[in-house]
Design a protein around this motif. Structure first.
Motif, PDB file in Angstrom:
ATOM      1  N   GLY A   5      33.274  71.428  51.065  1.00 34.54           N
ATOM      2  CA  GLY A   5      33.672  70.058  50.793  1.00 34.54           C
ATOM      3  C   GLY A   5      32.453  69.185  50.603  1.00 34.54           C
ATOM      4  O   GLY A   5      31.320  69.664  50.571  1.00 34.54           O
ATOM      5  N   SER A   6      32.705  67.894  50.491  1.00 38.15           N
ATOM      6  CA  SER A   6      31.597  66.953  50.317  1.00 38.15           C
ATOM      7  C   SER A   6      31.656  65.863  51.384  1.00 38.15           C
ATOM      8  O   SER A   6      31.503  64.686  51.098  1.00 38.15           O
ATOM      9  N   GLY A   7      31.865  66.280  52.629  1.00 38.47           N
ATOM     10  CA  GLY A   7      31.899  65.338  53.737  1.00 38.47           C
ATOM     11  C   GLY A   7      30.517  64.828  54.091  1.00 38.47           C
ATOM     12  O   GLY A   7      29.497  65.345  53.641  1.00 38.47           O
ATOM     13  N   ASP A   8      30.490  63.799  54.916  1.00 34.66           N
ATOM     14  CA  ASP A   8      29.249  63.144  55.303  1.00 34.66           C
ATOM     15  C   ASP A   8      28.368  64.040  56.172  1.00 34.66           C
ATOM     16  O   ASP A   8      28.856  64.785  57.016  1.00 34.66           O
ATOM     17  N   LEU A   9      27.057  63.900  55.977  1.00 37.66           N
ATOM     18  CA  LEU A   9      26.058  64.555  56.814  1.00 37.66           C
ATOM     19  C   LEU A   9      25.131  63.488  57.386  1.00 37.66           C
ATOM     20  O   LEU A   9      24.555  62.695  56.643  1.00 37.66           O
ATOM     21  N   ASP A  10      25.015  63.453  58.709  1.00 39.12           N
ATOM     22  CA  ASP A  10      24.127  62.514  59.381  1.00 39.12           C
ATOM     23  C   ASP A  10      22.803  63.213  59.675  1.00 39.12           C
ATOM     24  O   ASP A  10      22.783  64.391  60.021  1.00 39.12           O
ATOM     25  N   LEU A  11      21.724  62.475  59.533  1.00 37.36           N
ATOM     26  CA  LEU A  11      20.398  62.963  59.893  1.00 37.36           C
ATOM     27  C   LEU A  11      19.896  62.055  61.005  1.00 37.36           C
ATOM     28  O   LEU A  11      19.221  61.061  60.751  1.00 37.36           O
ATOM     29  N   PRO A  12      20.288  62.342  62.258  1.00 32.63           N
ATOM     30  CA  PRO A  12      19.988  61.447  63.368  1.00 32.63           C
ATOM     31  C   PRO A  12      18.492  61.231  63.559  1.00 32.63           C
ATOM     32  O   PRO A  12      17.688  62.123  63.318  1.00 32.63           O
ATOM     33  N   GLY A  13      18.155  60.020  63.991  1.00 29.29           N
ATOM     34  CA  GLY A  13      16.758  59.669  64.185  1.00 29.29           C
ATOM     35  C   GLY A  13      16.078  59.254  62.903  1.00 29.29           C
ATOM     36  O   GLY A  13      14.872  59.021  62.878  1.00 29.29           O
ATOM     37  N   SER A  14      16.844  59.160  61.822  1.00 26.49           N
ATOM     38  CA  SER A  14      16.297  58.723  60.535  1.00 26.49           C
ATOM     39  C   SER A  14      17.280  57.748  59.908  1.00 26.49           C
ATOM     40  O   SER A  14      18.415  57.640  60.333  1.00 26.49           O
ATOM     41  N   GLU A  15      16.830  57.088  58.875  1.00 28.13           N
ATOM     42  CA  GLU A  15      17.704  56.183  58.124  1.00 28.13           C
ATOM     43  C   GLU A  15      18.321  56.934  56.955  1.00 28.13           C
ATOM     44  O   GLU A  15      18.279  56.477  55.820  1.00 28.13           O
ATOM     45  N   ASN A  16      18.908  58.094  57.245  1.00 26.25           N
ATOM     46  CA  ASN A  16      19.497  58.925  56.199  1.00 26.25           C
ATOM     47  C   ASN A  16      20.911  59.329  56.571  1.00 26.25           C
ATOM     48  O   ASN A  16      21.181  59.723  57.700  1.00 26.25           O
ATOM     49  N   TRP A  17      21.793  59.199  55.595  1.00 24.90           N
ATOM     50  CA  TRP A  17      23.202  59.557  55.699  1.00 24.90           C
ATOM     51  C   TRP A  17      23.573  60.083  54.320  1.00 24.90           C
ATOM     52  O   TRP A  17      23.583  59.339  53.342  1.00 24.90           O
ATOM     53  N   TYR A  18      23.816  61.382  54.213  1.00 19.94           N
ATOM     54  CA  TYR A  18      24.017  61.988  52.902  1.00 19.94           C
ATOM     55  C   TYR A  18      25.469  62.392  52.679  1.00 19.94           C
ATOM     56  O   TYR A  18      26.190  62.717  53.611  1.00 19.94           O
ATOM     57  N   VAL A  19      25.853  62.382  51.410  1.00 22.35           N
ATOM     58  CA  VAL A  19      27.138  62.907  50.958  1.00 22.35           C
ATOM     59  C   VAL A  19      26.805  63.987  49.926  1.00 22.35           C
ATOM     60  O   VAL A  19      26.625  63.693  48.751  1.00 22.35           O
ATOM     61  N   ILE A  59      20.502  52.002  50.665  1.00 20.41           N
ATOM     62  CA  ILE A  59      21.937  52.232  50.508  1.00 20.41           C
ATOM     63  C   ILE A  59      22.211  52.548  49.043  1.00 20.41           C
ATOM     64  O   ILE A  59      21.855  51.784  48.149  1.00 20.41           O
ATOM     65  N   THR A  60      22.844  53.705  48.821  1.00 15.44           N
ATOM     66  CA  THR A  60      23.026  54.220  47.467  1.00 15.44           C
ATOM     67  C   THR A  60      24.467  54.647  47.253  1.00 15.44           C
ATOM     68  O   THR A  60      24.919  55.623  47.856  1.00 15.44           O
ATOM     69  N   PRO A  61      25.229  53.939  46.397  1.00 17.91           N
ATOM     70  CA  PRO A  61      26.584  54.407  46.102  1.00 17.91           C
ATOM     71  C   PRO A  61      26.519  55.692  45.277  1.00 17.91           C
ATOM     72  O   PRO A  61      25.652  55.852  44.430  1.00 17.91           O
ATOM     73  N   VAL A  62      27.433  56.620  45.568  1.00 16.76           N
ATOM     74  CA  VAL A  62      27.488  57.888  44.858  1.00 16.76           C
ATOM     75  C   VAL A  62      28.577  57.786  43.794  1.00 16.76           C
ATOM     76  O   VAL A  62      29.724  57.505  44.109  1.00 16.76           O
ATOM     77  N   ASP A  80      33.638  55.536  51.155  1.00 14.44           N
ATOM     78  CA  ASP A  80      33.470  56.965  51.415  1.00 14.44           C
ATOM     79  C   ASP A  80      32.304  57.600  50.680  1.00 14.44           C
ATOM     80  O   ASP A  80      31.748  58.575  51.140  1.00 14.44           O
ATOM     81  N   ARG A  81      31.970  57.126  49.531  1.00 16.87           N
ATOM     82  CA  ARG A  81      30.950  57.785  48.714  1.00 16.87           C
ATOM     83  C   ARG A  81      29.668  56.947  48.654  1.00 16.87           C
ATOM     84  O   ARG A  81      29.180  56.610  47.593  1.00 16.87           O
ATOM     85  N   THR A  82      29.112  56.661  49.829  1.00 20.84           N
ATOM     86  CA  THR A  82      27.877  55.896  49.906  1.00 20.84           C
ATOM     87  C   THR A  82      26.898  56.643  50.795  1.00 20.84           C
ATOM     88  O   THR A  82      27.251  57.129  51.854  1.00 20.84           O
ATOM     89  N   GLU A  83      25.664  56.754  50.323  1.00 17.29           N
ATOM     90  CA  GLU A  83      24.618  57.427  51.075  1.00 17.29           C
ATOM     91  C   GLU A  83      23.565  56.412  51.505  1.00 17.29           C
ATOM     92  O   GLU A  83      23.461  55.325  50.935  1.00 17.29           O
ATOM     93  N   TYR A 129      26.991  52.774  60.829  1.00 15.43           N
ATOM     94  CA  TYR A 129      28.341  52.266  61.067  1.00 15.43           C
ATOM     95  C   TYR A 129      28.812  51.483  59.837  1.00 15.43           C
ATOM     96  O   TYR A 129      29.942  51.646  59.378  1.00 15.43           O
ATOM     97  N   ALA A 130      27.943  50.635  59.319  1.00 22.57           N
ATOM     98  CA  ALA A 130      28.303  49.831  58.147  1.00 22.57           C
ATOM     99  C   ALA A 130      28.625  50.710  56.949  1.00 22.57           C
ATOM    100  O   ALA A 130      29.582  50.447  56.215  1.00 22.57           O
ATOM    101  N   ILE A 131      27.853  51.764  56.755  1.00 23.23           N
ATOM    102  CA  ILE A 131      28.113  52.672  55.637  1.00 23.23           C
ATOM    103  C   ILE A 131      29.479  53.324  55.789  1.00 23.23           C
ATOM    104  O   ILE A 131      30.267  53.401  54.853  1.00 23.23           O
TER     105      ILE A 131
END
Length: 189
Positions: free
Chosen positions: A72-86, A40-43, A31-34, A23-25
């Motif tokens: 496109g380069s929209g967000d991808l969630d990897l549920p059950g993990s601490e991963n959120w990719y762009v 937490i990694t800014p892109v 928009d461009r943070t993974e 949620y915080a991300i």
């Protein structure tokens, strides 16, 4: 009954830390943070990086129109993990993209493309390759600018991907299988 005040920074009582972090991300970091393995990694992409992604996008465009897909380069969630990719580029069904306000899941994509940078090359080569496979992304194209190669991963499995085509030196065509059925010209990467 009163409870003792919590110390600042004590998040031990957060009921769902993964949800809070994601949620915080999405709502605070931009928009461009993974989130990569909990970090937490800014892109921030260079022009050369963006140019490589655009070379792929332009070659895919005619085929995407025929198939009713978008890139496109929209967000991808990897549920059950601490991963959120762009990702640098993801191909998804146009109707799904049009009705999705939040993130998609890797298994909802048809192709994910990541372009390495000096600061993230190992992450794209190892971590994202494993995670995209674990989360069912059917095709993962790694454009490795530092090694000047392209590798296409397919057949997602729990440990990552079972099949690999490459690495192919830049300038060697890379065959993208169905539904794309095209040879990607890598000369200009």
């Amino acid at each position: 009954m009163s409870t003792a005040p919590r110390a600042p920074g004590d998040y031990s009582t957060v009921s769902d830390p993964e949800r809070a972090l994601k949620y915080a991300i999405r709502h605070i970091a931009g928009d461009r943070t993974e989130i990569i393995e909990g970090v937490i990694t800014p892109v921030s992409s260079s022009w050369a990086h963006e140019s490589a992604a655009e070379v792929v996008r332009r070659q895919l465009a005619p085929r995407l129109d025929q198939l009713g897909l978008v890139a496109g380069s929209g967000d991808l969630d990897l549920p059950g993990s601490e991963n959120w990719y762009v990702p640098d580029l993801a191909v998804v069904p146009a109707d799904l993209a049009a009705k999705t306000e939040g993130a998609l899941l890797p298994d909802q994509t048809l192709l994910i493309v990541e372009v390495t940078s000096p600061s993230n090359a190992e992450t794209d080569r190892l971590v994202k390759r494993r995670r995209y496979g674990q989360y069912g992304a059917p095709l993962y194209l790694l454009i490795d600018r530092q090694n000047r190669t392209c590798t296409l991963y397919s057949e997602p499995t729990r440990p990552g991907y079972a099949a690999e085509s490459g690495p192919h030196a830049f300038g060697t065509p890379v065959r993208l299988p169905a539904p794309f059925d095209l040879r990607l010209d890598t000369t200009r990467l």
